[in-house]
Scaffold this motif. Structure first.
Motif, PDB file in Angstrom:
ATOM      1  N   ALA A   8       0.812  -1.224   0.000  1.00 26.64           N
ATOM      2  CA  ALA A   8       0.000   0.000   0.000  1.00 26.64           C
ATOM      3  C   ALA A   8       0.846   1.274   0.000  1.00 26.64           C
ATOM      4  N   THR A   9       2.129   1.155   0.196  1.00 32.53           N
ATOM      5  CA  THR A   9       3.012   2.325   0.248  1.00 32.53           C
ATOM      6  C   THR A   9       3.583   2.607  -1.139  1.00 32.53           C
ATOM      7  N   THR A  10       3.485   3.854  -1.581  1.00 35.91           N
ATOM      8  CA  THR A  10       4.005   4.227  -2.901  1.00 35.91           C
ATOM      9  C   THR A  10       5.379   4.884  -2.785  1.00 35.91           C
ATOM     10  N   THR A  27      15.559  11.492  -6.697  1.00 32.76           N
ATOM     11  CA  THR A  27      16.586  11.152  -5.708  1.00 32.76           C
ATOM     12  C   THR A  27      16.357   9.741  -5.185  1.00 32.76           C
ATOM     13  N   PHE A  28      15.096   9.386  -4.987  1.00 32.32           N
ATOM     14  CA  PHE A  28      14.794   8.017  -4.549  1.00 32.32           C
ATOM     15  C   PHE A  28      15.373   7.009  -5.539  1.00 32.32           C
ATOM     16  N   PHE A  29      15.113   7.228  -6.825  1.00 32.60           N
ATOM     17  CA  PHE A  29      15.554   6.262  -7.835  1.00 32.60           C
ATOM     18  C   PHE A  29      17.074   6.255  -7.988  1.00 32.60           C
ATOM     19  N   ASN A  30      17.735   7.336  -7.632  1.00 25.62           N
ATOM     20  CA  ASN A  30      19.198   7.342  -7.666  1.00 25.62           C
ATOM     21  C   ASN A  30      19.782   6.339  -6.677  1.00 25.62           C
ATOM     22  N   HIS A  31      19.046   6.086  -5.606  1.00 22.21           N
ATOM     23  CA  HIS A  31      19.533   5.187  -4.554  1.00 22.21           C
ATOM     24  C   HIS A  31      18.879   3.811  -4.614  1.00 22.21           C
ATOM     25  N   PHE A  32      17.615   3.781  -5.015  1.00 22.89           N
ATOM     26  CA  PHE A  32      16.882   2.518  -5.096  1.00 22.89           C
ATOM     27  C   PHE A  32      16.130   2.486  -6.421  1.00 22.89           C
ATOM     28  N   PRO A  33      16.736   1.900  -7.462  1.00 29.02           N
ATOM     29  CA  PRO A  33      16.102   1.888  -8.784  1.00 29.02           C
ATOM     30  C   PRO A  33      14.714   1.256  -8.796  1.00 29.02           C
ATOM     31  N   ARG A  34      14.450   0.332  -7.865  1.00 22.39           N
ATOM     32  CA  ARG A  34      13.138  -0.305  -7.774  1.00 22.39           C
ATOM     33  C   ARG A  34      12.688  -0.303  -6.316  1.00 22.39           C
ATOM     34  N   LYS A  35      11.411  -0.333  -6.109  1.00 18.79           N
ATOM     35  CA  LYS A  35      10.878  -0.432  -4.748  1.00 18.79           C
ATOM     36  C   LYS A  35      11.365  -1.712  -4.077  1.00 18.79           C
ATOM     37  N   GLU A  36      11.480  -2.794  -4.873  1.00 16.03           N
ATOM     38  CA  GLU A  36      11.925  -4.079  -4.324  1.00 16.03           C
ATOM     39  C   GLU A  36      13.343  -4.012  -3.750  1.00 16.03           C
ATOM     40  N   ASP A  37      14.125  -3.018  -4.203  1.00 17.67           N
ATOM     41  CA  ASP A  37      15.492  -2.892  -3.684  1.00 17.67           C
ATOM     42  C   ASP A  37      15.496  -2.527  -2.206  1.00 17.67           C
ATOM     43  N   LEU A  38      14.409  -1.992  -1.712  1.00 15.04           N
ATOM     44  CA  LEU A  38      14.289  -1.717  -0.278  1.00 15.04           C
ATOM     45  C   LEU A  38      14.218  -3.021   0.518  1.00 15.04           C
ATOM     46  N   ILE A  39      13.615  -4.047  -0.070  1.00 15.78           N
ATOM     47  CA  ILE A  39      13.567  -5.365   0.587  1.00 15.78           C
ATOM     48  C   ILE A  39      14.973  -5.946   0.668  1.00 15.78           C
ATOM     49  N   THR A  40      15.727  -5.812  -0.430  1.00 14.79           N
ATOM     50  CA  THR A  40      17.106  -6.296  -0.440  1.00 14.79           C
ATOM     51  C   THR A  40      17.928  -5.572   0.619  1.00 14.79           C
ATOM     52  N   GLU A  41      17.715  -4.264   0.722  1.00 17.41           N
ATOM     53  CA  GLU A  41      18.440  -3.482   1.731  1.00 17.41           C
ATOM     54  C   GLU A  41      18.072  -3.931   3.141  1.00 17.41           C
TER      55      GLU A  41
END
Length: 211
Positions: A39-41, A55-69
């Protein structure tokens, strides 16, 4: 003469980059805990972090990359808490493994809501199939120490048992994450599972053959 290992100096630009990345990551976890992962965009995360979508995409190209982090962050924290060097003061291999499981328990209980949400997202994105086996490797190193000490049966394969302990841990955590009540049960269940496994692999004194 001993050698000196130089610690690399992090420049201002890199420190800045790390601070921005950490702010995005922290803001994302806050929102995931409040609203859930799906539900979070990305726009909401960028707004919470007070920065642009770009800036978000500069650090995390995909939302799924937050899970990896999140998975990497857990591994780093886990290593800080439970990795034991050879020659530890723990009484035996069982004590070392219980210390390891205790660290894992504390890590999950400390952030229960986030753990539940991120664990579900991690499984949905195939995390268990692609993760680095660091937890199993820590278990395996402890088993190797146990074999050398004579605590663990010498026929036991440390890598195989390390994987078994890791799989047992994940199974307990998956069940724990599905329960909304009895939050403290994870510690007891992990302790019981470990005790059962240790009884099966403990070194045994040979019994003289009866004639």
């Amino acid at each position: 003469m001993g050698t000196t290992t130089e610690i690399p100096v992090i420049g201002r630009r890199e420190r800045n980059r790390q601070r921005v990345r950490a702010r995005i990551y922290t803001s994302a976890l806050e929102l995931f805990a409040e609203k859930g992962y799906d539900a979070t965009t990305i726009d909401e995360i960028a707004e919470r972090a007070d920065m642009s979508r770009g800036t978000f995409f500069n650090h995390f190209p995909r939302k799924e990359d937050l899970i990896t982090e999140w998975a990497r962050d857990r591994r780093r924290t886990l290593m800080d808490r439970i990795e034991q060097p050879p020659g530890t003061d723990a009484d035996d291999t069982g004590a070392l493994l219980h210390l390891c499981m205790s660290g894992l328990t504390q890590l999950s209980e400390a952030q229960r809501r986030v753990t539940e949400i991120m664990l579900t997202a991690w499984v949905k994105t195939g995390g268990p199939l692609t993760e680095e086996p660091c937890t199993a490797e820590v278990f395996a190193r402890i088993i190797e120490i146990g074999v050398r000490r004579g605590d663990i049966d010498s026929r036991v394969d440390p890598v195989l048992l390390g994987n078994l302990l890791r799989d047992a841990y994940l199974g307990v955590v998956y069940r724990w994450a599905r329960r909304t009540t009895d939050p403290g049960r994870i510690a007891g269940e992990l302790r019981d599972v470990l005790d059962v496994i240790l009884r099966g692999v403990a070194a045994r004194t040979a019994t003289p053959e009866v004639r």
